[in-house]
Every structure is written in structure tokens, then in C-alpha cells.
Design a protein around this motif. Structure first.
Motif, PDB file in Angstrom:
ATOM      1  N   ARG A 556      23.817  19.161  81.739  1.00 12.57           N
ATOM      2  CA  ARG A 556      24.475  20.447  81.499  1.00 12.57           C
ATOM      3  C   ARG A 556      24.696  21.220  82.787  1.00 12.57           C
ATOM      4  O   ARG A 556      25.622  22.024  82.881  1.00 12.57           O
ATOM      5  CB  ARG A 556      23.643  21.282  80.525  1.00 12.57           C
ATOM      6  CG  ARG A 556      23.717  20.762  79.111  1.00 12.57           C
ATOM      7  CD  ARG A 556      22.878  21.565  78.136  1.00 12.57           C
ATOM      8  NE  ARG A 556      23.148  21.086  76.790  1.00 12.57           N
ATOM      9  CZ  ARG A 556      24.163  21.519  76.039  1.00 12.57           C
ATOM     10  NH1 ARG A 556      24.957  22.468  76.489  1.00 12.57           N
ATOM     11  NH2 ARG A 556      24.365  21.029  74.841  1.00 12.57           N
ATOM     12  N   ASN A 557      23.838  20.969  83.767  1.00 12.97           N
ATOM     13  CA  ASN A 557      23.978  21.647  85.056  1.00 12.97           C
ATOM     14  C   ASN A 557      24.879  20.891  86.020  1.00 12.97           C
ATOM     15  O   ASN A 557      24.986  21.261  87.191  1.00 12.97           O
ATOM     16  CB  ASN A 557      22.595  21.843  85.693  1.00 12.97           C
ATOM     17  CG  ASN A 557      21.751  22.833  84.914  1.00 12.97           C
ATOM     18  OD1 ASN A 557      22.276  23.671  84.182  1.00 12.97           O
ATOM     19  ND2 ASN A 557      20.438  22.731  85.057  1.00 12.97           N
ATOM     20  N   GLY A 558      25.476  19.802  85.528  1.00 15.21           N
ATOM     21  CA  GLY A 558      26.384  19.037  86.361  1.00 15.21           C
ATOM     22  C   GLY A 558      25.708  18.160  87.379  1.00 15.21           C
ATOM     23  O   GLY A 558      26.335  17.722  88.353  1.00 15.21           O
ATOM     24  N   GLN A 559      24.414  17.885  87.198  1.00 18.06           N
ATOM     25  CA  GLN A 559      23.699  17.008  88.119  1.00 18.06           C
ATOM     26  C   GLN A 559      23.846  15.557  87.652  1.00 18.06           C
ATOM     27  O   GLN A 559      23.929  15.278  86.466  1.00 18.06           O
ATOM     28  CB  GLN A 559      22.217  17.398  88.179  1.00 18.06           C
ATOM     29  CG  GLN A 559      21.989  18.818  88.649  1.00 18.06           C
ATOM     30  CD  GLN A 559      20.533  19.238  88.493  1.00 18.06           C
ATOM     31  OE1 GLN A 559      19.702  18.458  88.102  1.00 18.06           O
ATOM     32  NE2 GLN A 559      20.251  20.493  88.823  1.00 18.06           N
TER      33      GLN A 559
END
Length: 585
Positions: A556-559
Motif C-alpha cells: 500500500r505504501n508503494g514499496q
């Protein structure tokens, strides 16, 4: 916030980012970790905040249940918030690096992850279980490192410094009630059962969940990700019944769903006779007050060389139901357990193991033992009752009385090797919500029986080599004793029926617990383990739930990968606010 089934109206739609189905330890940990990271979470629990016999009946298998090895559901699982931790003794053991290796004896059940993938999560799992530091060897604990389990017995191929740890015991529904009620926590629904996972027409992702209450209200849950954490058997059952667009159930492209059902091989078939009394026979405590217990374990080199299942062996009391032990303390405990108050003292499954003999209780002989040993028995009763029931904080997990002749019964707790015929399947019988009940077929192979002989033979050889003792079998027919004992433990641990694999041909979920072929659907359950190891599965199940929560938050944090230095929710030490072998069945 905790909502009850009375708050749920027919036709209601629960919308959220992530839904977690199942409020046992893995489900609670996963939901709270996600909520702490700012994810909107709904936690759906079939049971209530307390035990409810009507809800518990939903877990009952089809009748007649003719599985010789499988315990009754009312003593092996609990449908309520906190799950089976309401029955849990609190034993915490980590899996070993050898469990994740490509071993000859489990070549048909490879793990798609390795030990390094779970190692960063042991301490966080221990924090949630409230079992102290993630130190599972006596040499890592300064306050007990200088002592040996048996004086003069070094660690070699057979070791005596490995430990198990014990939680409070931690009742997850009670311990984390305030965190679950917090407005910043997950939205918790109790008394709401997921009865089907409905996929899109294409079948490649979930469209919604169907949920029901026992009084007939029906609704749906819609989310971006779906985490099934409903326990080993119930997670498997839910995938099996969700066959609207997937004949045979979700994740069953390779035909593995429901197969490879494992528990553990647990038996008491031998005694250790030690040369003197220089033996640590009882639990110890570390500097945090956590109870630990030493065990005989086996080096990975020895396991590889002999093709042994992973196992642990420890010292226990003689059968307390047999007054021939002549111990006033043991007879006093037995009399308490068979009395009307006995069901309040121990979980029913454990209580039955101690008192069920098939023979009439020898009450007179037990009373004679107590009277003969009256003052020490009274002293033991006062001391243990305080430590077990009255002391604030950590409770004593049990006891082992010192043997006057340095002779101790041995408990074997070993890996149940995976076997295709050991399985869970649907029946035509339905429960009160219309879900098909399951049948279990727990199988053990000759290799499981041979593993017991080989492990205890190695303990015997190690004791004799160093002239500190030896092992004696209780009977010439060891296999019959193992068969008898296994009847008392099958189904306490539920492993293997939704196992993880690299490809759909090899299992049900992938290395990240996502169901093969169904995006956004995950199984966080001990049923995903390809092998059972020597350890009970709770701690690794929590660790995998933490790993999944980290992955979902990172996505969700784009990691692209999980940051393994992520700070736990709370500080350490306290809670947060084998195919082909002949089967024996």
C-alpha cells in the motif's frame, strides 16, 4: 470497536480495505498490525467474546466421526474471540532452520520460503504471545547458561540446551480486548460467520464474502484484500465450500486442498534412568520471570544423516492416574482433576489425557498416597496452587515432581510426516448455517513410528556414552503404545491442508500466502505449513501473520519489499494496546 451480531441487519454490506476472517491469535495480530499502520480493517469472528455452545456446534465435524486419531472439536478448537488460545497452555517454540531445508524425508513437501524469511519475526511473535525474549537456547540466557540439564552431559548430536518458552498463558481475546475496542483499531464483528468466498465471473479475484448470523441474517463483506485466518480446519473448509466457480474449491488446481493433514507424533513409551539426581527436571525461569523448559533435541547433521523426523523429548511425571507412583502430590492432583472442580483447572483435552484410563479410579490407593505423604503433599498443594492460579502475572505452566530414584518418563513430541491420504474433506451433512461439515482422516505412517524409536535410541546412546544414564522401553510392543497415545492428541495442531508452494501444482497458497490463481485472497493459518516440525505451530503462525501484514502495508505504501527493521507495535515483554509409506489410521 467490537460489534455484535445484534448490530448486523439483513442485507448489510461491510466495506473495508482489508477483511480478516477469524479472530484467533493469527487473525487478531494481523488485524491489529494493519490497523496500527493506518489500514482500514474489518475483523470477522464467528464466535462471541465468550464461549457459546450453539456457536461451538458449527465446528463439529460430520457424524459419525470415525477418525480414530482425531480429538473431538469441543476439546481441540474454540469458536470465540481469541480462538483456541482460550484453551492454550501457552507453550511457545520456534521452528528450526532444518525444517525449511529440502530434506529427503519431506521431499514431496518443500517449503517455498526459508528460515531467513521468518527469522526477523520471532521477537515480534514472542512479544504478541507475551513469552519474553526470542531466546530458545539456555546458552543465550545468562542466568541459566552455566547450568547443564544433566551434569556431565555435553551438547553433541543430541542436545539438552534447547528450550521451549511459556506465555502468561496469553488469552488473545482478553489480553487484546482494549486494543480491539479502540476506535483506531479494526472494526470487529462477533457472531458473524463467513460461509462463502465468492469470486468474480473470471474466478481470478474475490468479489465479496457472504456472512451469516445464527438467527438468519445474511450480508456481504467487500474489501480490497481478504485474509482467511479462521484456523487450520475452518480455513480449509471455507476454501472447499467456495466452489461456485472453482470445482473442488479455491486454490485447488493442483488437487492439494484438504490433503497432507498433519498434527504431531506425541507419545510416552520410554523412561530415562539417570545415574544420580543431578538433573534439571522442572521448569526454570529467566530474568523476566518467563518459564522455560529444557529438552533433548537432535542436531540437523544427525537428522540428515539418519533421515530422522525433527523431534524433541522432555521429562514428565509418571501417569498420575496410576497410584503405583506412590507420590502424594501426584495423587492429590489426580483426585482434584477427577472431582467436579477438575474441569475448571485444565483445558478438557489436557485433562482427559491425564485421567482417562479406561479403568475405574483407584481412589482409595490415591488417598493412601496423600496420607502417607501428607505434609509434603500439603506443601506442594499450597505452593503450586499459588503459582498456577493465584499469583498475578505469569502462571506456572505445570510441574514435574522430583523422582526419588532418578527415573523419569519421557515425552516424545515429533514431526508428523506429510502423507497424501491424511486429509480433510466435505461431507453431505450441513451445519445450522447451511455450510457442509467436514470429515477428517488422520493417518500416520510406519516412518512416524520408526522416528520415535530412532530418536529415543539416540538419547539412550548419548546417555550411555557419557555414563550418566540410559533409556528403557515401557513395552516390547512400542508401536502399540504409540498407536494408543496418538488417539489422545490428533487434531490439537492442524497443519498442512492449505500448504504453501512455489506453483499451483504443488500446493494451495504461494510463498506470500496468496491463494494460487485468486489475487488478493490470502490464508494466514497454520494450515499453510508444508511440514509440521517438532514445534507446536502457534508461534510460527503468528510470525507468518506478521510477515503478511508487513507485506500488505508495504504494498500500500508503494514499496517493493518489506523493510525488516520495521518497529514492532509494542515494546518487548508486554502486550500492545511422507508419501508412499504405508498408512496407519
Amino acid at each position: 470497536m467490537i460489534r455484535r451480531r445484534e448490530d448486523f441487519a439483513t442485507g448489510s454490506v461491510i466495506e473495508t480495505d482489508v477483511v480478516v476472517v477469524g479472530g484467533g491469535p493469527i487473525g487478531i495480530v494481523t488485524a491489529l498490525e494493519l490497523a496500527k499502520a493506518g489500514v482500514r480493517v474489518a475483523l470477522i469472528e464467528s464466535g462471541l467474546e465468550h464461549q457459546d455452545p450453539v456457536t461451538q456446534d458449527l465446528a463439529v465435524p460430520a457424524s459419525p466421526q470415525n477418525d480414530y486419531f482425531h480429538l473431538r472439536s469441543e476439546v481441540s478448537v474454540r469458536r470465540q474471540l481469541g480462538g483456541t488460545t482460550a484453551l492454550w497452555g501457552g507453550r511457545c517454540v520456534k521452528f528450526d532452520p532444518v525444517d525449511f531445508e529440502d530434506r529427503r524425508i519431506t521431499a514431496h513437501a518443500p517449503w517455498p520460503i526459508n528460515y531467513d524469511d521468518v527469522e526477523p519475526y520471532w521477537q515480534r511473535a514472542c512479544d504478541w504471545a507475551v513469552c519474553g525474549r526470542a531466546a530458545f537456547n539456555a546458552r543465550e540466557i545468562p542466568e541459566i547458561a552455566h547450568r547443564d540439564m544433566v551434569t556431565g552431559l555435553p551438547d553433541d548430536a543430541v542436545r539438552t540446551s534447547d528450550l521451549e518458552r511459556w506465555s502468561l498463558p496469553t488469552r488473545f481475546g482478553r489480553t487484546y480486548a482494549s486494543a480491539l475496542r479502540d476506535v483506531s483499531g479494526p472494526e470487529v464483528w462477533t457472531g458473524l460467520t463467513c460461509v462463502e468466498i465468492v469470486t468474480t465471473d473470471e474466478g481470478d479475484r474475490v468479489d465479496h464474502l457472504v456472512v451469516k448470523t445464527l438467527d438468519g441474517r445474511v450480508g456481504t463483506v467487500v474489501a480490497t484484500e481478504y485474509v482467511i485466518a479462521a484456523g487450520g480446519l475452518e480455513a480449509t473448509r471455507l476454501l472447499l465450500v467456495s466452489d461456485r466457480r472453482h470445482p473442488g474449491g479455491l486454490g485447488n488446481a493442483g488437487g492439494h486442498l484438504g490433503h497432507w493433514y498433519m498434527s504431531h507424533v506425541v507419545c510416552r513409551v520410554a523412561v530415562a534412568q539417570f545415574a544420580d539426581d543431578s538433573v534439571i527436571h522442572a521448569h526454570e525461569r529467566d530474568s523476566e520471570g518467563v518459564y522455560v523448559r529444557r529438552r533433548f533435541t537432535f542436531s540437523p547433521q544427525l537428522q540428515r544423516r539418519l533421515g530422522m523426523p525433527n523431534a524433541a523429548v522432555w521429562l514428565v511425571n509418571p501417569p498420575i492416574s496410576n497410584p503405583e507412583h506412590r507420590s502424594g502430590a501426584l495423587s492429590g492432583v489426580y483426585l482434584a482433576l477427577i472431582s467436579p472442580i477438575g474441569r475448571f483447572l485444565l483445558a478438557q483435552a489436557i485433562r482427559e489425557q491425564h485421567i482417562e484410563t479406561g479403568l475405574a479410579p483407584q481412589i482409595g490407593a490415591h488417598l493412601c498416597n496423600v496420607l502417607r505423604d501428607l505434609l509434603p503433599s500439603m506443601g506442594f498443594a499450597v505452593t503450586f496452587c499459588y503459582a498456577r492460579f493465584l499469583r498475578r502475572g505469569r502462571k506456572a505452566p505445570g510441574f514435574v515432581v522430583r523422582s526419588p530414584d532418578n527415573r523419569y518418563l519421557l515425552q516424545y513430541h515429533g514431526e508428523h510426516l506429510p502423507h497424501w491420504a491424511s486429509r480433510v474433506e466435505l461431507s453431505s451433512e450441513r451445519d445450522a448455517l447451511g455450510m457442509r461439515r467436514i470429515c477428517t482422516h488422520m493417518c500416520f505412517t510406519e516412518a512416524d513410528y520408526e522416528g520415535v524409536r530412532r530418536a529415543l535410541g539416540q538419547v539412550d546412546a548419548h546417555l550411555r556414552e557419557h555414563a550418566v544414564g540410559h533409556v528403557e522401553w515401557l513395552s516390547d510392543d512400542v508401536e502399540e503404545l504409540i498407536h494408543r497415545d496418538l488417539k489422545l492428541v490428533g487434531g490439537l495442531h492442524q497443519v498442512g491442508t492449505t500448504r504453501m508452494s512455489e506453483t499451483p501444482d504443488g500446493g494451495v497458497v504461494d510463498r506470500n500466502l496468496e491463494v494460487h490463481g485468486v489475487k488478493g485472497l490470502y490464508v494466514a493459518s497454520t494450515s499453510v505449513f508444508p511440514t509440521s516440525g517438532q514445534a507446536n505451530p502457534t508461534l510460527l503462525g503468528i510470525a507468518l501473520g506478521l510477515r503478511l501484514a508487513d507485506r500488505l502495508v508495504a504494498a500500500r505504501n508503494g514499496q517493493f519489499s518489506v523493510d525488516r527493521t520495521v518497529t514492532p507495535i509494542h515494546r518487548r515483554g508486554g502486550p500492545p494496546h511422507s508419501a508412499g509409506a504405508s498408512a496407519v489410521s
